[in-house]
Design a protein around this motif. Structure first.
Motif, PDB file in Angstrom:
ATOM      1  N   ARG A  44      -9.725   4.323 -21.691  1.00 16.51           N
ATOM      2  CA  ARG A  44      -9.107   3.454 -22.735  1.00 16.51           C
ATOM      3  C   ARG A  44      -9.425   4.287 -24.108  1.00 16.51           C
ATOM      4  O   ARG A  44      -8.498   4.540 -24.905  1.00 16.51           O
ATOM      5  N   LEU A  45     -10.571   5.147 -24.147  1.00 19.34           N
ATOM      6  CA  LEU A  45     -10.950   5.483 -25.353  1.00 19.34           C
ATOM      7  C   LEU A  45     -10.020   6.831 -25.744  1.00 19.34           C
ATOM      8  O   LEU A  45      -9.783   6.918 -26.810  1.00 19.34           O
ATOM      9  N   PHE A  46      -9.666   7.524 -24.681  1.00 19.77           N
ATOM     10  CA  PHE A  46      -8.772   8.761 -24.777  1.00 19.77           C
ATOM     11  C   PHE A  46      -7.423   8.500 -24.378  1.00 19.77           C
ATOM     12  O   PHE A  46      -6.955   9.691 -24.249  1.00 19.77           O
ATOM     13  N   LYS A  47      -6.960   7.506 -24.226  1.00 20.72           N
ATOM     14  CA  LYS A  47      -5.514   7.283 -23.670  1.00 20.72           C
ATOM     15  C   LYS A  47      -4.383   8.005 -24.395  1.00 20.72           C
ATOM     16  O   LYS A  47      -3.325   8.468 -23.837  1.00 20.72           O
ATOM     17  N   ASP A  48      -4.802   8.245 -25.830  1.00 17.47           N
ATOM     18  CA  ASP A  48      -3.619   8.652 -26.689  1.00 17.47           C
ATOM     19  C   ASP A  48      -3.854  10.405 -26.835  1.00 17.47           C
ATOM     20  O   ASP A  48      -3.045  10.814 -27.883  1.00 17.47           O
ATOM     21  N   GLU A  49      -4.756  10.882 -26.152  1.00 12.25           N
ATOM     22  CA  GLU A  49      -5.106  12.505 -26.481  1.00 12.25           C
ATOM     23  C   GLU A  49      -4.483  13.261 -25.786  1.00 12.25           C
ATOM     24  O   GLU A  49      -4.745  14.628 -25.439  1.00 12.25           O
ATOM     25  N   GLU A  50      -3.480  12.727 -24.630  1.00 14.19           N
ATOM     26  CA  GLU A  50      -2.851  13.810 -23.788  1.00 14.19           C
ATOM     27  C   GLU A  50      -3.785  14.796 -23.044  1.00 14.19           C
ATOM     28  O   GLU A  50      -3.609  16.085 -23.050  1.00 14.19           O
ATOM     29  N   VAL A  51      -4.856  14.317 -22.576  1.00 19.79           N
ATOM     30  CA  VAL A  51      -5.896  15.010 -21.843  1.00 19.79           C
ATOM     31  C   VAL A  51      -5.369  15.606 -20.610  1.00 19.79           C
ATOM     32  O   VAL A  51      -4.546  15.021 -19.806  1.00 19.79           O
ATOM     33  N   THR A  52      -5.537  16.708 -20.315  1.00 12.57           N
ATOM     34  CA  THR A  52      -5.068  17.317 -19.104  1.00 12.57           C
ATOM     35  C   THR A  52      -6.075  17.532 -17.991  1.00 12.57           C
ATOM     36  O   THR A  52      -6.026  17.904 -16.738  1.00 12.57           O
ATOM     37  N   ASP A 117      -3.284  26.120 -22.146  1.00 16.46           N
ATOM     38  CA  ASP A 117      -2.519  24.851 -22.142  1.00 16.46           C
ATOM     39  C   ASP A 117      -3.525  23.330 -22.143  1.00 16.46           C
ATOM     40  O   ASP A 117      -2.980  22.493 -22.248  1.00 16.46           O
ATOM     41  N   ASP A 118      -4.664  23.700 -21.609  1.00 11.91           N
ATOM     42  CA  ASP A 118      -5.475  22.488 -21.284  1.00 11.91           C
ATOM     43  C   ASP A 118      -6.180  21.838 -22.637  1.00 11.91           C
ATOM     44  O   ASP A 118      -6.447  22.479 -23.721  1.00 11.91           O
ATOM     45  N   ARG A 119      -5.835  20.655 -22.291  1.00 12.81           N
ATOM     46  CA  ARG A 119      -6.611  19.607 -23.502  1.00 12.81           C
ATOM     47  C   ARG A 119      -7.694  18.902 -22.607  1.00 12.81           C
ATOM     48  O   ARG A 119      -7.699  18.157 -21.993  1.00 12.81           O
ATOM     49  N   ILE A 120      -9.070  19.308 -23.050  1.00 11.98           N
ATOM     50  CA  ILE A 120     -10.111  19.036 -22.196  1.00 11.98           C
ATOM     51  C   ILE A 120     -11.039  18.065 -22.815  1.00 11.98           C
ATOM     52  O   ILE A 120     -11.413  18.068 -24.059  1.00 11.98           O
ATOM     53  N   ARG A 166     -20.900  15.798 -34.059  1.00 15.30           N
ATOM     54  CA  ARG A 166     -19.871  15.007 -34.931  1.00 15.30           C
ATOM     55  C   ARG A 166     -19.710  15.776 -36.194  1.00 15.30           C
ATOM     56  O   ARG A 166     -18.672  15.920 -36.840  1.00 15.30           O
ATOM     57  N   GLU A 167     -20.736  16.258 -36.901  1.00 16.14           N
ATOM     58  CA  GLU A 167     -20.430  17.197 -38.206  1.00 16.14           C
ATOM     59  C   GLU A 167     -19.652  18.283 -38.039  1.00 16.14           C
ATOM     60  O   GLU A 167     -19.230  18.710 -39.036  1.00 16.14           O
ATOM     61  N   LYS A 168     -19.865  18.927 -36.730  1.00 16.02           N
ATOM     62  CA  LYS A 168     -18.933  20.057 -36.617  1.00 16.02           C
ATOM     63  C   LYS A 168     -17.483  19.638 -36.290  1.00 16.02           C
ATOM     64  O   LYS A 168     -16.605  20.421 -36.096  1.00 16.02           O
ATOM     65  N   GLY A 169     -17.224  18.280 -36.305  1.00 15.42           N
ATOM     66  CA  GLY A 169     -15.857  17.977 -36.370  1.00 15.42           C
ATOM     67  C   GLY A 169     -15.330  17.421 -34.875  1.00 15.42           C
ATOM     68  O   GLY A 169     -14.064  17.237 -34.782  1.00 15.42           O
ATOM     69  N   TYR A 170     -16.242  17.631 -33.801  1.00 13.40           N
ATOM     70  CA  TYR A 170     -15.744  17.038 -32.521  1.00 13.40           C
ATOM     71  C   TYR A 170     -15.731  15.538 -32.464  1.00 13.40           C
ATOM     72  O   TYR A 170     -16.742  15.016 -32.858  1.00 13.40           O
ATOM     73  N   ARG A 171     -14.878  14.901 -31.830  1.00 12.50           N
ATOM     74  CA  ARG A 171     -15.111  13.695 -31.391  1.00 12.50           C
ATOM     75  C   ARG A 171     -15.851  13.117 -30.325  1.00 12.50           C
ATOM     76  O   ARG A 171     -15.598  13.824 -29.144  1.00 12.50           O
ATOM     77  N   ILE A 172     -16.913  12.638 -30.717  1.00 17.22           N
ATOM     78  CA  ILE A 172     -17.979  12.227 -29.757  1.00 17.22           C
ATOM     79  C   ILE A 172     -18.123  10.868 -29.604  1.00 17.22           C
ATOM     80  O   ILE A 172     -18.521   9.867 -30.519  1.00 17.22           O
ATOM     81  N   GLU A 173     -17.698  10.441 -28.191  1.00 13.82           N
ATOM     82  CA  GLU A 173     -17.953   8.849 -28.067  1.00 13.82           C
ATOM     83  C   GLU A 173     -19.166   8.843 -26.878  1.00 13.82           C
ATOM     84  O   GLU A 173     -19.029   9.290 -25.816  1.00 13.82           O
TER      85      GLU A 173
END
Ligand code: G4P
Length: 191
Positions: A44-52, A117-120, A166-173
């Motif tokens: 649910r959290l990452f449904k819009d991220e086109e994760v591969t 090509d991967d979105r990890i 998070r400060e480095k800009g990564y999305r951390i859930e």
């Protein structure tokens, strides 16, 4: 995730040195019904991220990553840990220092499993000082992949690894973030 907080309060055992034991549902015995719910929440959290692809590290990250993989219909790659410094071949590798266990491991993934090509999405059980997630991010980026974010089942906010990333800009859930913990109580961060 409310249920993660409830499970920690009901079944977690606080040890010295800021360590939380959750062997009854996550680290030794696995609560499979709850594990399925964790996977669905990550989806649910990452449904819009086109994760591969989902990337994790052995051992305790694997069931969580596989549960998310089922929920998202995605393959899971797990990094292997190896104490030997003698590594050769077509692998991406980095060194991860464990503050909790006081040891160092080489973390290794075959090059064939990561591509530009991967979105990890990176998944692990605990986020403490952040060394495991940092190592996995490095490996994904060595392969030219995009890291869409990281999920930890339990983050120990007081050990700061999550906030540094998070400060480095990564999305951390994190499914639960422990802000404070002592012999008498556990306080969660409001998310
Ligand atoms: P970091 O990766 O966030 O920097 O954390 P750290 O080096 O301190 O943690 C090393 C190992 O200990 C990791 O597992 C991590 O998941 C786990 N860990 C950290 N804090 C806790 C805690 O409070 N409780 C429990 N149960 N585990 C914790 P690992 O060595 O990779 O072990 P495994 O996945 O093979 O089981």
């Amino acid at each position: 995730m409310k249920k993660m907080e409830e499970k920690i309060l009901a079944e977690g055992v606080i040890l010295s040195g800021g360590v939380l034991k959750v062997g009854s549902f996550l680290n030794q015995q696995i609560d499979t019904v709850f594990m399925r719910e964790m996977g669905e929440e990550i989806a649910r959290l990452f449904k819009d991220e086109e994760v591969t692809k989902i990337l994790t590290i052995e051992a305790s990250g694997i069931p969580i990553a596989v549960s998310a993989g089922f929920a998202m219909n995605l393959p899971v790659v797990y990094a292997k840990k190896n104490k030997s410094s003698n590594i050769s071949g077509d692998v991406y590798t980095t060194v991860v220092q464990s503050f909790t266990h006081g040891n160092k491991n080489n973390v290794i993934v075959n090059k064939e499993f990561i591509s530009p090509d991967d979105r990890i999405l990176i998944v692990d059980d605990f986020l403490a000082h952040g060394s495991a997630l940092t190592g996995l991010i490095e490996i994904a980026e060595m392969g030219g992949a995009t890291v869409v974010g990281c999920v930890a089942a339990i983050e120990k906010g007081f050990q700061l690894g999550g906030d540094r990333l998070r400060e480095k800009g990564y999305r951390i859930e994190s499914l639960a973030i422990i802000e404070e913990m002592d012999d008498t109580q556990i306080v969660f961060r409001k998310q």
